[in-house]
Motif scaffolding. Structure first.
Motif, PDB file in Angstrom:
ATOM      1  N   GLN A   1      43.459  35.086  39.353  1.00  0.00           N
ATOM      2  CA  GLN A   1      44.528  34.512  38.554  1.00  0.00           C
ATOM      3  C   GLN A   1      45.747  34.275  39.428  1.00  0.00           C
ATOM      4  O   GLN A   1      46.033  35.023  40.367  1.00  0.00           O
ATOM      5  CB  GLN A   1      44.867  35.392  37.359  1.00  0.00           C
TER       6      GLN A   1
ATOM      7  N   HIS B   1      42.637  35.447  31.640  1.00  0.00           N
ATOM      8  CA  HIS B   1      43.649  36.134  32.430  1.00  0.00           C
ATOM      9  C   HIS B   1      44.778  36.654  31.528  1.00  0.00           C
ATOM     10  O   HIS B   1      45.124  36.018  30.525  1.00  0.00           O
ATOM     11  CB  HIS B   1      44.266  35.185  33.469  1.00  0.00           C
TER      12      HIS B   1
ATOM     13  N   HIS C   1      40.922  38.942  39.168  1.00  0.00           N
ATOM     14  CA  HIS C   1      40.854  39.081  37.711  1.00  0.00           C
ATOM     15  C   HIS C   1      40.071  40.351  37.400  1.00  0.00           C
ATOM     16  O   HIS C   1      38.857  40.415  37.648  1.00  0.00           O
ATOM     17  CB  HIS C   1      40.160  37.847  37.130  1.00  0.00           C
TER      18      HIS C   1
ATOM     19  N   TYR D   1      36.873  39.925  35.088  1.00  0.00           N
ATOM     20  CA  TYR D   1      36.066  38.723  35.335  1.00  0.00           C
ATOM     21  C   TYR D   1      34.654  38.916  34.800  1.00  0.00           C
ATOM     22  O   TYR D   1      34.040  39.961  34.997  1.00  0.00           O
ATOM     23  CB  TYR D   1      36.044  38.424  36.830  1.00  0.00           C
TER      24      TYR D   1
END
Length: 541
Positions: A216, A104, A231, A234
């Protein structure tokens, strides 16, 4: 109050709440999905806790693990590790790591590299190495890992290169991969940890988390909400929902009201009597699946007279479990004779039960020379999957024990205070439970009742027996399922005889959701996950 009146009261409550919530609730929430959560997380790092409330808010939202457990296949599947090899002697596990996994990025931290072996070493060495600069940052310790003697199992963790690590074990352990797939075995950022250490704020790693998970953290206001954002980088399938909100709503009736009026899309942990109200609303769906969990009454075996096996057996015979099932669980649970639920492959179908027998309970107390027994029972203030209403359960036990001349004092605290106070030995007994992280039977035994679990404060009964621990070690040292099953069933027989805890129920895992929510899997174990949820735009009325 009759069931009919309770349902009428709940309907009135829902109507009143609906008028209020529709006026001021939805306008303040961002677009996305809102989950009605029952309480505040203790931390934002699941390594530090065993609380289901914290696990739900962190493990599958913020973080990833080396391996995962697939509930459909009943097997370990890749996570941040794409594959692994086990040495012939079972003492070395080599993991090949996934490339191009992004952590993140926040205003506080902008990663300069992708996930690699350094993050694996940091995440686990923090737990097992007392000289590690982050080991003592956690004031709660690492209860799950301490309870399974993880630091004694691991000889070392070797970095071969940036994308390969080897876990060297001191002994074989058939449950090792399963333990790496638990909600506690998350991967943290070593780069973020280094920055916080230089800034003089290492404790922030557990409060302002950085992970590789699908969401996040953006904001947390205690007793109000937790907000997450998707995110964007991801490594897995990108979640459909952009915003995720945990609306912290301790009261079950309020959660149902918000669900009905649309202020929440998903909720959990309803009280059994409330399902009749839910069934009156066609746009709300109830998903239920048998859960791998157990609710139990843990007796502090280090406190007299609970250190007397006759007293513990008397209390077990005095409890009318069927009445508890009828009142607290309705039809969403089955009676527990042991800690393993019927869905477990090591379940003992013929385990002798401490059946309801008040006369026998009185006789045992007389034999123990115990009169005017006065016991405190700590009851959770929040609903959990394994017990939707611990306070009501305590009241029913209070009534049962009064029939044999035992006084029960019910004690409860705010959830955060409750969990903190449990770390001490200063309680007589506690109504609590366990929701397994995978289908390995060891996940019920070792974290809850091993001698190692005493030091982690996860052994709520404060009970330790060498023969019991030896059976667990034997089960871990073999990969033959039938042999493991025999060892666990022998361990269960010891528990049934010694009664350090009184199993009460195995509950179904129940999720309430709007009918616009699809592709949400009800996992029989572990925390809730939202990455794969799909929302439609049309709902029935």
């Amino acid at each position: 109050m009759t069931v009919f009146l309770k349902q009428r009261f709940l309907l009135l409550f829902v109507c009143l709440c609906g008028q209020f919530l529709s006026a001021c609730g939805q306008a303040t929430l961002p677009p996305g999905l809102v989950y009605c959560s029952e309480g505040n997380p203790e931390s934002f790092n699941p390594q530090l806790v065993t609380s289901g409330t914290t696990i739900d808010a962190t493990s599958h939202q913020i973080y990833s693990r080396l391996v995962n457990y697939n509930p459909d296949l009943g097997d370990i599947v890749p996570g941040l590790a794409t594959d692994w090899q086990i040495s012939e002697d079972g003492l070395s596990y080599t993991f090949n790591l996934r490339h191009n996994v992004m952590f993140h990025q926040t205003q506080r931290f902008k990663p300069q590299r992708v996930f690699n072996a350094d993050d694996v070493l940091f995440s686990f060495n923090r737990i097992i190495d007392t000289q590690h600069p982050y080991h003592w940052v956690s004031r709660t310790g690492y209860p799950f890992f301490q309870s399974i003697s993880f630091e004694q199992l691991i000889s070392s963790i070797e970095k071969v290169n940036d994308y390969q690590v080897i876990f060297h074990l001191n002994r074989e352990d058939a449950s090792f991969l399963s333990n790496l797939a638990t909600d506690f075995a998350v991967i943290l950022s070593a780069e973020y940890a280094d920055k916080l250490l230089k800034d003089g704020a290492p404790e922030q790693i557990d409060l302002q988390p950085i992970g590789t998970g699908p969401f996040q953290l953006t904001q947390y206001i205690k007793n109000e909400y937790i907000r997450y954002i998707r995110h964007p980088n991801y490594w897995g399938t990108t979640p459909e929902i952009e915003h995720l909100v945990f609306d912290i709503t301790p009261k079950s009736t309020a959660r149902i009201a918000k669900l009905i009026t649309g202020d929440c899309s998903v909720s959990a942990l309803p009280k059994a009597g409330e399902l009749a109200v839910i069934n009156q609303h066609k746009h709300i769906k109830v998903d239920a699946k048998p859960g791998l969990n157990v609710a139990f009454w843990a007796l502090n075996t280090q406190k007299p007279p609970l250190n007397d096996i006759r007293v513990r057996r008397a209390l077990a015979h005095a409890i009318d479990k069927q009445n508890i099932l009828d009142v607290v669980y309705n039809d969403i649970a089955v009676e527990a004779n042991g800690i393993l639920p019927p869905a477990s492959w090591a379940y003992s179908a013929n385990l002798a039960s401490n059946e309801y027998d008040p006369a026998k309970a009185k006789l045992l107390l007389e034999q123990a020379g115990v009169n005017n027994l006065d016991i405190d029972v700590w009851a959770m203030p929040v609903a959990r999957i394994y017990n939707p209403n611990a306070l009501k359960t305590a009241e029913l036990i209070q009534g049962d024990l009064a029939k044999i001349g035992v006084k029960i004092n019910i004690i409860s605290y705010d959830w955060s205070v409750f969990t903190q106070k449990l770390a001490s030995d200063d309680y007589d007994s506690v109504l609590i439970g366990w929701n397994a992280d995978n289908s390995d039977p060891d996940n019920f035994f070792t974290p809850l009742l091993s001698c190692a679990a005493l030091s982690s404060n996860n052994n709520r009964s404060k009970w330790c027996q060498a023969d019991f621990d030896h059976l667990l070690t034997q089960a871990q040292n073999t990969t033959v399922r039938e042999d493991r099953k025999a060892f666990y069933q022998a361990a269960e027989a010891i528990l049934n005889d010694q009664v350090p805890l009184i199993p009460i129920a195995h509950a179904q895992k129940v999720i309430l959701k709007k009918d616009t929510i699809t592709s949400m899997q009800v996992r029989p174990y572990g925390g809730i996950a939202f990455a794969k949820i799909v929302q439609n735009h049309q709902e029935s009325k």
